[in-house]
Design a protein around this motif. Structure first.
Motif, PDB file in Angstrom:
ATOM      1  N   LEU A  14       0.894  -0.989  -0.027  1.00  0.00           N
ATOM      2  CA  LEU A  14      -0.076  -0.042   0.066  1.00  0.00           C
ATOM      3  C   LEU A  14       0.796   1.411  -0.092  1.00  0.00           C
ATOM      4  CD1 LEU A  14      -2.833   1.175   0.182  1.00  0.00           C
ATOM      5  CD2 LEU A  14      -2.691   1.101   2.629  1.00  0.00           C
ATOM      6  N   LYS A  15       1.715   1.392   0.988  1.00  0.00           N
ATOM      7  CA  LYS A  15       2.755   2.632   0.788  1.00  0.00           C
ATOM      8  C   LYS A  15       3.373   2.717  -0.402  1.00  0.00           C
ATOM      9  CE  LYS A  15       3.542   2.785   5.823  1.00  0.00           C
ATOM     10  NZ  LYS A  15       4.708   2.461   6.815  1.00  0.00           N
ATOM     11  N   ARG A  16       3.983   1.525  -0.857  1.00  0.00           N
ATOM     12  CA  ARG A  16       4.770   1.427  -2.171  1.00  0.00           C
ATOM     13  C   ARG A  16       3.869   2.220  -3.402  1.00  0.00           C
ATOM     14  NH1 ARG A  16       5.773  -2.159  -7.177  1.00  0.00           N
ATOM     15  NH2 ARG A  16       7.455  -1.193  -8.250  1.00  0.00           N
ATOM     16  N   TRP A  17       2.669   1.661  -3.627  1.00  0.00           N
ATOM     17  CA  TRP A  17       1.727   2.057  -4.807  1.00  0.00           C
ATOM     18  C   TRP A  17       1.470   3.363  -4.542  1.00  0.00           C
ATOM     19  CZ3 TRP A  17       2.006   0.201  -9.190  1.00  0.00           C
ATOM     20  CH2 TRP A  17       2.676  -0.989  -9.631  1.00  0.00           C
ATOM     21  N   ARG A  18       0.948   3.912  -3.039  1.00  0.00           N
ATOM     22  CA  ARG A  18       0.864   5.421  -3.059  1.00  0.00           C
ATOM     23  C   ARG A  18       1.959   6.172  -3.271  1.00  0.00           C
ATOM     24  NH1 ARG A  18       0.603   8.519   1.147  1.00  0.00           N
ATOM     25  NH2 ARG A  18       1.330   7.141   2.813  1.00  0.00           N
ATOM     26  N   ASP A  19       3.048   5.825  -2.734  1.00  0.00           N
ATOM     27  CA  ASP A  19       4.297   6.681  -3.190  1.00  0.00           C
ATOM     28  C   ASP A  19       4.636   6.778  -4.771  1.00  0.00           C
ATOM     29  OD1 ASP A  19       6.742   8.015  -2.549  1.00  0.00           O
ATOM     30  OD2 ASP A  19       7.637   6.403  -3.208  1.00  0.00           O
ATOM     31  N   VAL A  20       4.530   5.523  -5.460  1.00  0.00           N
ATOM     32  CA  VAL A  20       4.484   5.511  -6.767  1.00  0.00           C
ATOM     33  C   VAL A  20       3.573   6.556  -7.743  1.00  0.00           C
ATOM     34  CG1 VAL A  20       4.144   4.220  -9.087  1.00  0.00           C
ATOM     35  CG2 VAL A  20       5.717   3.168  -7.015  1.00  0.00           C
ATOM     36  N   ARG A  21       2.246   6.589  -7.225  1.00  0.00           N
ATOM     37  CA  ARG A  21       1.276   7.260  -7.858  1.00  0.00           C
ATOM     38  C   ARG A  21       1.369   8.702  -7.106  1.00  0.00           C
ATOM     39  NH1 ARG A  21       1.409   4.462 -12.166  1.00  0.00           N
ATOM     40  NH2 ARG A  21       0.538   2.515 -11.764  1.00  0.00           N
ATOM     41  N   GLY A  22       1.968   8.929  -6.113  1.00  0.00           N
ATOM     42  CA  GLY A  22       1.843  10.206  -5.554  1.00  0.00           C
ATOM     43  C   GLY A  22       0.773  10.832  -4.879  1.00  0.00           C
ATOM     44  N   LEU A  23       0.212   9.911  -4.164  1.00  0.00           N
ATOM     45  CA  LEU A  23      -1.234  10.180  -3.563  1.00  0.00           C
ATOM     46  C   LEU A  23      -0.992  10.323  -2.010  1.00  0.00           C
ATOM     47  CD1 LEU A  23      -3.632   7.994  -5.383  1.00  0.00           C
ATOM     48  CD2 LEU A  23      -3.447  10.436  -5.592  1.00  0.00           C
ATOM     49  N   SER A 137      13.407   1.336  -4.789  1.00  0.00           N
ATOM     50  CA  SER A 137      12.239   0.637  -5.617  1.00  0.00           C
ATOM     51  C   SER A 137      12.559   0.453  -7.242  1.00  0.00           C
ATOM     52  CB  SER A 137      10.986   1.574  -5.436  1.00  0.00           C
ATOM     53  OG  SER A 137       9.868   1.388  -6.081  1.00  0.00           O
ATOM     54  N   VAL A 138      12.049  -0.473  -7.724  1.00  0.00           N
ATOM     55  CA  VAL A 138      12.227  -0.620  -9.138  1.00  0.00           C
ATOM     56  C   VAL A 138      11.047  -0.783 -10.066  1.00  0.00           C
ATOM     57  CG1 VAL A 138      14.565  -1.576  -8.938  1.00  0.00           C
ATOM     58  CG2 VAL A 138      12.868  -3.073  -9.036  1.00  0.00           C
ATOM     59  N   ASP A 139      11.085  -0.591 -11.285  1.00  0.00           N
ATOM     60  CA  ASP A 139       9.967  -0.787 -12.323  1.00  0.00           C
ATOM     61  C   ASP A 139      10.296  -0.874 -13.623  1.00  0.00           C
ATOM     62  OD1 ASP A 139       7.366  -1.102 -13.407  1.00  0.00           O
ATOM     63  OD2 ASP A 139       6.527   0.811 -12.299  1.00  0.00           O
ATOM     64  N   ARG A 140      10.359  -2.116 -13.995  1.00  0.00           N
ATOM     65  CA  ARG A 140      10.803  -2.530 -15.333  1.00  0.00           C
ATOM     66  C   ARG A 140      10.011  -1.953 -16.590  1.00  0.00           C
ATOM     67  NH1 ARG A 140      12.855  -2.520 -19.333  1.00  0.00           N
ATOM     68  NH2 ARG A 140      14.214  -3.713 -20.392  1.00  0.00           N
ATOM     69  N   TYR A 141       8.598  -2.217 -16.086  1.00  0.00           N
ATOM     70  CA  TYR A 141       7.756  -1.684 -17.210  1.00  0.00           C
ATOM     71  C   TYR A 141       6.747  -0.514 -16.684  1.00  0.00           C
ATOM     72  CZ  TYR A 141       9.523  -6.031 -19.209  1.00  0.00           C
ATOM     73  OH  TYR A 141      10.602  -7.108 -19.499  1.00  0.00           O
ATOM     74  N   PRO A 142       7.021   0.494 -16.501  1.00  0.00           N
ATOM     75  CA  PRO A 142       6.287   1.599 -16.046  1.00  0.00           C
ATOM     76  C   PRO A 142       5.087   1.885 -17.021  1.00  0.00           C
ATOM     77  CG  PRO A 142       8.644   2.549 -16.200  1.00  0.00           C
ATOM     78  CD  PRO A 142       8.550   0.885 -16.834  1.00  0.00           C
ATOM     79  N   GLY A 143       3.964   2.106 -16.481  1.00  0.00           N
ATOM     80  CA  GLY A 143       2.557   2.005 -17.015  1.00  0.00           C
ATOM     81  C   GLY A 143       1.981   0.922 -17.498  1.00  0.00           C
ATOM     82  N   SER A 144       2.747  -0.340 -17.173  1.00  0.00           N
ATOM     83  CA  SER A 144       2.145  -1.633 -17.258  1.00  0.00           C
ATOM     84  C   SER A 144       2.272  -2.461 -16.253  1.00  0.00           C
ATOM     85  CB  SER A 144       2.565  -2.421 -18.332  1.00  0.00           C
ATOM     86  OG  SER A 144       2.056  -3.557 -18.831  1.00  0.00           O
TER      87      SER A 144
END
Length: 503
Positions: A14-23, A137-144
């Motif tokens: 939850l914390k990770r995705w909230r941070d990724v999306r800037g919410l 934190s890593v994200d190999r396929y941003p937007g997917s």
């Protein structure tokens, strides 16, 4: 490596995705219909999340099912008791730490990235600080997110490959793991080692530095800094091999998800075979996110599949990263963007499309104009671009054809995903397309003749259709070797009639 219970695992996601999306917690609460207090208690381990909250948060944060899976793991363990956590002694609060200066550098050797972050921390509180929380934190396929989540389940980020090192004013630091997940790690850097303890007392400053390594197979072509503490100066330096011909751009995103280009330019220089990009800003606002992205224009020519067998048109397109016919992504409907919430994702995908179009233009002359849709570069999102013969660039987000003219025209088309043939395709002479602007506004645009053909071709891609399905029964594509229209524009009206008569 730490062991996490299902509650901690859900909180971490939850914390990770909230941070990724800037919410913020408040913004997420509003999006899912809960109170900010509820979200705060869930993240603090004082409130067990409900299934409705988990489902809503996964959708609002576009987590690709990560939160749903984490909740199912939690639910499978039964009603696990909450694990409330109060701040430990010396835990930094936003009000007690200031970043006087931050320098971040990212070095790429062609296979691995090494990130180094140096921060000058000042304690403006009343208590000594003995630890500092960091996240990798890593994200190999941003937007997917679906694709990224699957990738890291199969190839998790490991502590061995990270090879973390950390120091405070030159003294080596110990650390304690807080969250250990497939795509990110969160840990406390402790202001101590085997030789002593080094608290940061009120009114004092200290240089904190840490470095870690991630392979290119797990690190996407982006680097992001979120401003979580009052910061006086922030600088980023990207160091790439010049032979890869790197291009870098940057986007600033606020907590309201409004994204815009950096206010000041990214500088670049070349020396000793390296291309270095640097950027800095003073007094960045709290909760702003600064994202740098890049593409290596020369990298595709170095991939193994660009060999002597790449002597056909389709092979050349495959060699520069165009998905080829037979891949399921080309026959699936693309997922629409939720705009303006996903404006940052949409901008990133459009930038990738332009980069792919540049590569394609380097291996073929598109006299009729050209287009490319996100599925053709492996991104299952509803975005496409069209470049007209006149030099106009058209961006299509969530497009659909809502009206067609009664008169049709039949001409040859090519497709980057099976470029060895050309097919005679009937298309309406005029179409009305409903699409979405980056700010979420719905628009209707009318396209005619060649522009209509280009746009219709790309809209079809986003609905899982290839032009073969639009050809008349019994008509088959011809080999490109038999096609005589390469480099020419489509012809209409008088010019076309004269061409048929041979005049």
């Amino acid at each position: 490596m730490s062991e996490q219970g299902p509650t901690e695992a859900f909180i971490a996601e939850l914390k990770r995705w909230r941070d990724v999306r800037g919410l913020s917690q408040s913004a997420l609460a509003s999006a899912v219909g809960y109170t900010p207090s509820y979200v705060s208690k869930v993240e603090g381990g004082q409130q067990r999340p409900s299934a409705t909250f988990a489902e809503g948060a996964d959708k609002a944060l576009r987590a690709g099912g990560a939160l749903r899976r984490a909740f199912h793991e939690l639910d499978a363990q039964g009603r696990e008791a909450p694990t409330p956590r109060s701040p430990g002694a010396g835990e930094p609060h936003t009000s007690s730490l200031t970043v006087e200066h931050e320098d971040t550098s990212l070095h790429f050797d062609g296979r691995t990235y090494r990130a180094t972050q140096r921060r000058r921390l000042y304690n403006d509180g009343s208590d000594p600080i003995t630890r500092y929380l960091i996240r990798i934190s890593v994200d190999r396929y941003p937007g997917s997110p679906d694709r990224s989540n699957q990738h890291y389940r199969e190839h998790p980020l490991t502590w061995e490959e990270i090879n973390l090192s950390a120091s405070i004013d030159g003294e080596e630091m110990k650390w304690r793991v807080q969250h250990d997940r497939d795509a990110f790690k969160e840990l406390w850097l402790l202001f101590e080692n085997d030789h002593g303890r080094y608290p940061l007392y009120p009114g004092e400053s200290v240089w904190l530095e840490y470095s870690y390594t991630v392979g290119a197979d797990k690190w996407g072509t982006w680097f992001q800094r979120a401003v979580r503490l009052p910061t006086q100066r922030l600088g980023v330096r990207l160091d790439f091999p010049a032979e890869l011909d790197p291009v870098v751009w940057g986007t600033e995103t606020t907590m309201t998800a409004a994204a815009f280009p950096f206010r000041n330019p990214i500088r670049s220089s070349t020396e000793d075979g390296r291309r270095v990009f640097s950027w800095s800003t003073d007094e960045p606002p709290l909760h702003a996110r600064y994202r740098l992205e890049w593409t290596f224009r020369a990298q595709k020519t170095k991939e193994p599949n660009l060999t002597r067998t790449a002597d056909t048109a389709s092979a050349r397109m495959q060699a520069i990263g165009i998905v080829q016919e037979g891949d399921p992504i080309l026959t699936a409907a693309a997922f629409p963007f939720s705009l303006p919430d996903e404006a940052e994702d949409a901008r990133r995908v459009v930038a990738e499309l332009h980069s792919a179009a540049d590569r394609a233009a380097g291996v073929h002359n598109f006299g009729k104009g050209m287009g490319i849709a996100a599925p053709q570069i492996g991104i299952n999102r509803a975005a496409a671009i069209v470049r007209t013969p006149e030099g106009e660039a058209i961006t299509l987000l969530n497009p659909r054809i809502i009206e067609e003219s009664g008169d049709f025209d039949e001409q040859y088309e090519g497709c980057l995903s099976f470029f060895d043939v050309r097919g005679m395709v009937p298309r309406p002479m005029s179409i009305s397309v409903e699409h979405t602007d980056i700010d979420g506004q719905q628009r209707i645009t009318i396209f005619e003749r060649g522009h209509a053909r280009l746009v219709a071709h790309e809209v079809d891609h986003l609905h899982g259709l290839l032009y073969r399905s639009k050809m008349r029964p019994g008509i088959k594509p011809i080999p490109v070797s038999e096609y005589r229209g390469t480099g020419q524009t489509w012809q209409y009206g008088t010019a076309r009639e004269e061409n048929r008569r041979g005049t």
